[in-house]
Design a protein around this motif. Structure first.
Motif, PDB file in Angstrom:
ATOM      1  N   MET A 225       0.811  -1.242  -0.007  1.00  0.00           N
ATOM      2  CA  MET A 225      -0.090   0.060   0.087  1.00  0.00           C
ATOM      3  C   MET A 225       0.995   1.166  -0.003  1.00  0.00           C
ATOM      4  N   ASN A 226       0.129   2.401  -0.328  1.00  0.00           N
ATOM      5  CA  ASN A 226       0.963   3.695  -0.237  1.00  0.00           C
ATOM      6  C   ASN A 226       0.481   4.267   0.973  1.00  0.00           C
ATOM      7  N   VAL A 227       1.389   4.945   1.739  1.00  0.00           N
ATOM      8  CA  VAL A 227       0.807   5.720   2.852  1.00  0.00           C
ATOM      9  C   VAL A 227       1.724   7.054   2.912  1.00  0.00           C
ATOM     10  N   VAL A 247       9.387  -0.857   4.192  1.00  0.00           N
ATOM     11  CA  VAL A 247       9.090   0.660   4.049  1.00  0.00           C
ATOM     12  C   VAL A 247      10.022   1.353   2.996  1.00  0.00           C
ATOM     13  N   ALA A 248       9.599   1.856   1.737  1.00  0.00           N
ATOM     14  CA  ALA A 248      10.486   2.380   1.042  1.00  0.00           C
ATOM     15  C   ALA A 248       9.788   4.134   0.469  1.00  0.00           C
ATOM     16  N   HIS A 249      10.530   4.895   0.399  1.00  0.00           N
ATOM     17  CA  HIS A 249      10.142   6.278   0.122  1.00  0.00           C
ATOM     18  C   HIS A 249       9.563   6.041  -1.467  1.00  0.00           C
ATOM     19  N   LEU A 250       8.615   6.792  -1.896  1.00  0.00           N
ATOM     20  CA  LEU A 250       8.199   7.035  -3.088  1.00  0.00           C
ATOM     21  C   LEU A 250       8.954   8.169  -3.699  1.00  0.00           C
ATOM     22  N   TRP A 255       5.532  10.322   0.565  1.00  0.00           N
ATOM     23  CA  TRP A 255       4.565   9.097   0.679  1.00  0.00           C
ATOM     24  C   TRP A 255       5.487   7.850   0.517  1.00  0.00           C
ATOM     25  N   PHE A 256       5.204   6.754   1.269  1.00  0.00           N
ATOM     26  CA  PHE A 256       5.875   5.756   1.505  1.00  0.00           C
ATOM     27  C   PHE A 256       4.881   4.444   0.733  1.00  0.00           C
TER      28      PHE A 256
END
Length: 291
Positions: A225-227, A247-250, A255-256
């Protein structure tokens, strides 16, 4: 010349579930019509179909190096085999299979001692005999070729020892369970000499590892998901996972992308909560193996 591992595939009720499990584990087994020797996409394995009831006998004797059968049939024959792995899988239910003693629903018999001098019908003859002998209850055990529940209805037996998961068939014949004698599950077993052979043992251990990983994956799914950064701590706190979510940065965004492995049983309740708390673009995907 490469040593072939002779692998027993249980013919009958477990056959389809076993072939499907091997497929998820990376092996394609092709059962051709009436042939008792299915093809498999592994040149180190030679497959043979064998009734689960006979598997442990054939593995103990060395006719088959390794195979899948029930814990109940190993106990029935008292087979001297090496149990490599418990493989808890079922075609219809997550409940354990149980061997139970059942009598007519209106019978006054409610405990094992009430069966003194009575006739019991079962496929599990040797184990049932031993079970009652150990408790000093004298009963007459008769082998059942099938349709065991009907033996009481037809008057051929006073009680039965039968395997069940949900008891639905037992209740459908107006019977009641008065005692459980064993819980059983599928096991991967090996001939003791084959287990001592390094090449065969390596292949058996590979099979056990991948079958187990496929079974674990059956109970899990992936969620991605995007958070937004402002919601990150709350979303992560909601996510059950094997260790912690990934968890990875967009790109060029606050957003992550958050990814986690969760139990499939919680997903239907979890997704609405994640959406409410600010997660977007939620993707659920199946898993083949978890090791």
């Amino acid at each position: 010349m490469k040593k072939l591992l002779k692998l027993g595939i249980p013919k009958g009720s477990l056959q389809d579930a076993t072939v499907a499990l091997f497929r998820r584990s990376g092996w394609k087994i092709n059962v051709n019509g009436r042939s008792y020797f299915p093809d498999i996409n592994d040149d180190a394995i030679e497959c043979a179909l064998c009734r689960a009831q006979e598997m442990s006998i054939n593995v103990e004797s060395g006719i088959i190096d390794a195979g899948l059968t029930g814990k109940d049939w190993i106990a029935e024959h008292g087979s001297d085999v090496h149990v490599v792995s418990d493989l808890v899988y079922s075609k219809m239910s997550a409940r354990p299979a149980r061997w139970v003693v059942a009598v007519a629903g209106d019978s006054p018999m409610n405990k094992l001692e009430d069966l003194q001098g009575k006739t019991i019908s079962t496929e599990l003859v040797k184990f049932t005999n031993r079970y009652f002998e150990e408790r000093n209850i004298d009963v007459n055990i008769k082998f059942s070729w099938g349709a065991t529940e009907a033996k009481i209805v037809s008057g051929l037996a006073d009680a039965i020892v039968e395997i069940t998961e949900t008891e639905s068939t037992i209740r459908a014949h107006n019977l009641k369970v008065i005692h459980e004698i064993m819980q059983t599950n599928t096991q991967l077993i090996a001939n003791r000499a084959a287990w001592q052979d390094p090449a065969k043992r390596q292949k058996i251990e590979q099979i056990a590892l991948l079958l187990q990983s496929a079974l674990v994956a059956d109970r899990l799914v992936g969620l991605k998901m995007n958070v937004p950064e402002s919601k990150m701590e709350k979303i992560v706190s909601l996510l059950p996972s094997l260790n912690g979510p990934t968890v990875a940065h967009l790109y060029k965004s606050d957003w992550f992308s958050v990814e986690s492995i969760v139990d499939s049983s919680v997903v239907r309740d979890l997704i609405p909560v994640l959406l409410k708390e600010g997660a977007e673009g939620i993707i659920e995907y199946p898993l083949n193996k978890v090791i």
